[in-house]
Design a protein around this motif. Structure first.
Motif, PDB file in Angstrom:
ATOM      1  N   GLY A 226       5.629 -22.525  10.430  1.00 17.50           N
ATOM      2  CA  GLY A 226       4.403 -21.811  10.764  1.00 17.50           C
ATOM      3  C   GLY A 226       3.784 -21.163   9.544  1.00 17.50           C
ATOM      4  O   GLY A 226       4.266 -21.309   8.422  1.00 17.50           O
ATOM      5  N   GLU A 227       2.715 -20.433   9.833  1.00 17.85           N
ATOM      6  CA  GLU A 227       1.936 -19.835   8.745  1.00 17.85           C
ATOM      7  C   GLU A 227       2.331 -18.363   8.621  1.00 17.85           C
ATOM      8  O   GLU A 227       2.376 -17.641   9.620  1.00 17.85           O
ATOM      9  CB  GLU A 227       0.453 -19.980   9.110  1.00 17.85           C
ATOM     10  CG  GLU A 227      -0.505 -19.184   8.265  1.00 17.85           C
ATOM     11  CD  GLU A 227      -1.841 -18.939   8.992  1.00 17.85           C
ATOM     12  OE1 GLU A 227      -2.721 -18.320   8.377  1.00 17.85           O
ATOM     13  OE2 GLU A 227      -1.972 -19.364  10.159  1.00 17.85           O
ATOM     14  N   THR A 228       2.616 -17.891   7.410  1.00 19.25           N
ATOM     15  CA  THR A 228       2.946 -16.484   7.216  1.00 19.25           C
ATOM     16  C   THR A 228       1.653 -15.697   7.080  1.00 19.25           C
ATOM     17  O   THR A 228       0.763 -16.083   6.327  1.00 19.25           O
ATOM     18  CB  THR A 228       3.778 -16.295   5.927  1.00 19.25           C
ATOM     19  OG1 THR A 228       4.903 -17.169   6.012  1.00 19.25           O
ATOM     20  CG2 THR A 228       4.280 -14.872   5.798  1.00 19.25           C
ATOM     21  N   ILE A 229       1.539 -14.608   7.837  1.00 20.00           N
ATOM     22  CA  ILE A 229       0.315 -13.803   7.748  1.00 20.00           C
ATOM     23  C   ILE A 229       0.663 -12.361   7.389  1.00 20.00           C
ATOM     24  O   ILE A 229       1.823 -11.959   7.458  1.00 20.00           O
ATOM     25  CB  ILE A 229      -0.492 -13.819   9.074  1.00 20.00           C
ATOM     26  CG1 ILE A 229       0.331 -13.159  10.194  1.00 20.00           C
ATOM     27  CG2 ILE A 229      -0.892 -15.225   9.459  1.00 20.00           C
ATOM     28  CD1 ILE A 229      -0.519 -12.518  11.256  1.00 20.00           C
ATOM     29  N   ASP A 230      -0.373 -11.590   7.048  1.00 22.22           N
ATOM     30  CA  ASP A 230      -0.170 -10.172   6.813  1.00 22.22           C
ATOM     31  C   ASP A 230      -0.006  -9.515   8.185  1.00 22.22           C
ATOM     32  O   ASP A 230      -0.968  -9.314   8.919  1.00 22.22           O
ATOM     33  CB  ASP A 230      -1.367  -9.577   6.066  1.00 22.22           C
ATOM     34  CG  ASP A 230      -1.312  -8.050   6.037  1.00 22.22           C
ATOM     35  OD1 ASP A 230      -0.196  -7.501   6.192  1.00 22.22           O
ATOM     36  OD2 ASP A 230      -2.368  -7.422   5.871  1.00 22.22           O
TER      37      ASP A 230
END
Lengths: 345, 465
Positions: A226-230
């Motif tokens: 998945g995508e790492t987000i803040d």
């Protein structure tokens, strides 16, 4: 304290209701707001805090942000991530409302961390239940009974909670999927030994937060992809209901139920707590929402509405009778926040 | 059952110093039978005492001589396991350990693990709010149950809690958990299941001074570590254990600590190295980390056999259960040690150090009336000391009959009155477990405890007898 005691005694003598209130950040919640305001904010300050004991004690009127600042300074936190719903929210209001934030499903709720409560009853007696120790089974658990009672059983004047260290590392992932897939995924991961600390589904995205030792967090992140987000801003917006999801509604329902329940299809939905908490924005009546929730082993709460409802939750006749008896046992004069939680007590 | 011979096995629970025969024993097989029995008792005003596996340590299931003993042992079915939703629905007579055994195949377990977990029942755990060695990290029974079916004295059935994480109205689940059979009886419990940790390792550390061991506990917490288990034993306890099973504890140490880490491989490795570092800095004289599961279990076996090991030194012991703020540890242990001379009895100490829960074991011979009497006084003095330093008389064993007088030390009239009002809301005629857990104001007056609270109040409003 003396002022509180006098106010309560005179209200009891004249049978006039009192509305216990900190900053009023949770005034939106409840069926009716009745009585003269008893403002707790003058009774404030941290009473005791020794980080190595993992116990924090403060007076009810202490601003929640001061509580959290004192804990942050020592690398600790309120593990239940309580929502403020207003900049001046108080510690007492946080306990009296018993509301918990995103970390709840993984670490526990407000009530799980309350160790002791000092309170005033209808006679103005100064009562101390529980204490400042981790385990205490002497007497009934009145501290937890008062937690989440919205000031309807007595005035909470001082609270001790268990606190925990702030995790070394936190990372948030976003995975795109639909609601059905998200519910399955949340439950699957919650059943695995992962350092999970929050999950949320909204607008076709599943957000997963990991907390803990840096090595464990990055191992988990790699495993899931998945995508790492803040994550910080995102979780804050879920905790405080400032996320756009919450802005578009007149009526907001809170459904608590078995975590594996399939999508309810009742309206726009935001899901937390590994599937067991569903926020639904729809104009509906309590009966219908309760019926949907109870089929899934849970219950519905009318959390926010444009106009004050008659009831925010459904209690069965036997439960209602018991609630009335408990209310009468702790508040025989019926002065503390009558009808805040229910039309009948 | 009402023949004396049949009643005999029910005359006491785990607190065998107190024994009484009930009028009769009923062992219902269903919730309907429980409701019917309670209705009859309610109509006839017959007192009822509930009993699970009878392993309680505070005499909570001690029969009432003019009452019925209602045993839940026949209700021992696991009704449903939902591995995906991570919950299990069980009857009250199911053994604590049986739940974890039944769900192990799904990689799940039930967290609270009282030392009696192979025998004690989940219904009893709910009644006592039982803890265990892992509750600093995973909580007590109250934190690990979701829902119960609950029958009140008039036979009314309530569903308390929900299959979600909270319930509407007041937190009645918390109120009935730990209520020691005074408010009603649970007939079905839905427990929360957790994923089993991939790995667990334990560190053994020895200290030449109890104070240093106490400091090490504080330092571990200060290093922002919440161990899965954190136990302490003093020299008398380790000595007894070594003679009994030979766990490999150092005999010259004044105190030992057992500190466990669990979680993923990465979490455990990182935590163990930090724990070891802290222990070294605090001046541990010896540190050993379990290399495999066999060694880990052996190190724990010593702690888990502490009670029977002490039981071999003298025939009887009282196991006390006070909880104190951890910073008071060295002070309290010193004063408990000094009291050995005052009462002329020996006391070994085992301690859930992580959450400040102390289990002093006061050893005596019950055949000697004077020793029994001194042991009771010694125990009472220890509990009162716990209250004095800001703690409580019971962390996880309950008040029962054993600590009923010390309740007068911990609480004052207004709190006790609140407890009685709550009791009255559930059980108007006071039929459930009479005389246990919450003392009458009259009893406290007779006991003569003078609780000085914040140095200001005494008991001016109470009549003295």
């Amino acid at each position: 304290m003396q002022h509180f005691q006098e106010t309560i005694r005179s209200a009891a003598a004249s049978q006039l209701p009192l509305r216990i209130r900190g900053s009023g950040s949770k005034d939106f919640y409840g069926a009716r707001l009745e009585g003269d305001v008893l403002d707790t904010r003058s009774y404030r300050g941290i009473v005791e805090y020794e980080p190595t004991e993992l116990v924090f004690t403060a007076r009810a009127g202490t601003p929640l942000r001061e509580v959290e600042a004192a804990l942050t300074e020592k690398g600790q936190m309120l593990p239940f991530e309580p929502p403020y719903f207003g900049p001046d929210a108080t510690f007492g209001g946080c306990i009296a409302s018993g509301l918990s934030g995103p970390r709840r499903a993984c670490l526990g709720a407000t009530r799980d961390f309350v160790l002791g409560v000092r309170s005033l009853n209808t006679s103005g007696d100064d009562l101390q239940f529980g204490g400042q120790v981790m385990k205490n089974v002497a007497g009934y658990d009145v501290s937890r009974l008062l937690t989440g009672s919205f000031g309807t059983l007595g005035l909470i004047v001082e609270v001790s909670t268990k606190v925990l260290p702030i995790p070394d590392d936190e990372q948030t992932l976003r995975l795109e999927m639909n609601e059905k897939q998200a519910i399955e995924t949340m439950n699957r991961y919650a059943g695995q030994p992962l350092p999970l600390s929050a999950t949320c589904f909204v607008e076709n995205s599943l957000y997963i937060r990991f907390s803990g030792a840096a090595s464990a967090v990055s191992a988990a992140r790699k495993q899931l992809g998945g995508e790492t987000i803040d994550g910080k801003a995102f979780w804050q917006s879920v905790r405080e209901q400032t996320h756009p999801f919450f802005s578009n509604s007149g009526t907001l329902w809170r459904l608590s139920m078995k975590s594996t329940t399939a999508p309810l299809m009742l309206g726009p939905t935001l899901i937390e707590w590994n599937g067991s908490l569903r926020w639904i924005s729809v104009d509906a009546d309590l009966e219908n929402m309760q019926s949907a929730a109870s089929k899934a082993g849970g219950y519905a709460t009318l959390f926010r509405a444009q106009t004050r409802p008659k009831a925010i939750q459904y209690l069965s006749p036997t439960m209602l009778a018991l609630h009335k008896r408990i209310k009468r046992a702790l508040d025989p004069e019926g002065i503390f926040g009558p009808h805040r939680l229910h039309d009948e007590f | 059952m009402y023949d004396e011979e049949e009643l005999k096995p029910f005359e006491c629970d785990g607190l065998s110093a107190y024994r009484k025969l009930p009028l009769a024993v009923a062992l219902p097989e269903s919730e309907d039978q429980i409701r019917a029995v309670l209705k009859i008792c309610h109509e006839g005003r017959v007192p009822v005492v509930f009993r699970g596996a009878g392993t309680g340590l505070s005499g909570g299931a001690l029969p009432y001589e003019h009452g019925l003993l209602l045993g839940l042992s026949k209700l021992k079915r696991i009704l449903e396991i939902d591995p995906v939703a991570r919950m299990a629905r069980v009857q009250p007579g199911v053994r604590n350990a049986a739940i974890s055994e039944a769900v192990a195949q799904h990689g799940l377990y039930y967290a609270p693990d009282p030392s009696s977990q192979i025998a004690c029942s989940i219904g009893g755990n709910v009644a006592e709010n039982s803890g265990g060695v892992h509750c600093l990290k995973y909580g007590l029974t109250v934190n690990n149950i979701m829902k119960v079916r609950f029958v009140t004295i008039d036979g009314e059935l309530l569903e308390i809690g929900s299959e979600g994480l909270d319930a509407p109205g007041y937190d009645l689940l918390a109120l009935i958990t730990g209520s020691e059979g005074l408010l009603g009886v649970v007939t079905e419990i839905t427990v929360k299941l957790l994923p089993s940790p991939v790995k667990a390792r334990v560190v053994l550390a020895a200290f030449d001074d109890v104070g240093k061991a106490g400091q090490a506990v504080a330092d571990i917490i200060a290093a922002r570590i919440i161990p899965a288990g954190l136990e302490m034993m003093d020299k008398k306890a380790t000595g007894a254990v070594e003679q009994f099973i030979g766990a490999g504890y150092p005999l010259d140490a004044e105190a030992i600590l057992l500190c466990e880490s669990d979680g993923s491989e990465e979490e455990v490795e990182s935590e163990i190295s930090r724990i070891t570092e802290v222990l070294r800095a605090t001046g541990a004289t010896q540190i050993r980390v379990s290399r495999d599961e066999a060694e880990r279990l052996k190190l724990w076996a010593g702690r888990k056999s502490a009670f029977p090991a002490v039981g071999r030194i003298l025939p009887d012991y009282f196991c006390l259960d006070g909880t104190i703020p951890r910073k008071q540890l060295a002070n309290v242990l010193k004063r408990i040690g000094q009291m050995q001379d005052t009462f002329n009895l020996q006391c070994a100490n085992v301690f859930h150090a992580g959450d400040g829960n102390l289990h002093p074991l006061v050893m005596f011979d019950a055949n000697d009336d004077d020793q029994l009497h001194r042991a009771e006084q010694y125990g009472a003095a220890i509990l009162e000391l716990c209250v004095e330093v800001g703690g409580t008389i019971t962390g996880e064993h309950g008040v029962g009959i054993e600590k009923i007088n010390q309740m007068c030390v911990q609480y004052r009239t207004p709190e006790l009155t609140t407890f009685h009002s709550i009791k009255h809301a559930f059980d108007e005629h006071g039929l459930l477990n009479p005389g246990k857990a919450v003392p009458t104001l009259q009893r406290c007056a007779e006991f003569g405890a003078m609780h000085v609270h914040r140095g200001e109040e005494k008991f001016p409003e109470l009549p003295r007898f």
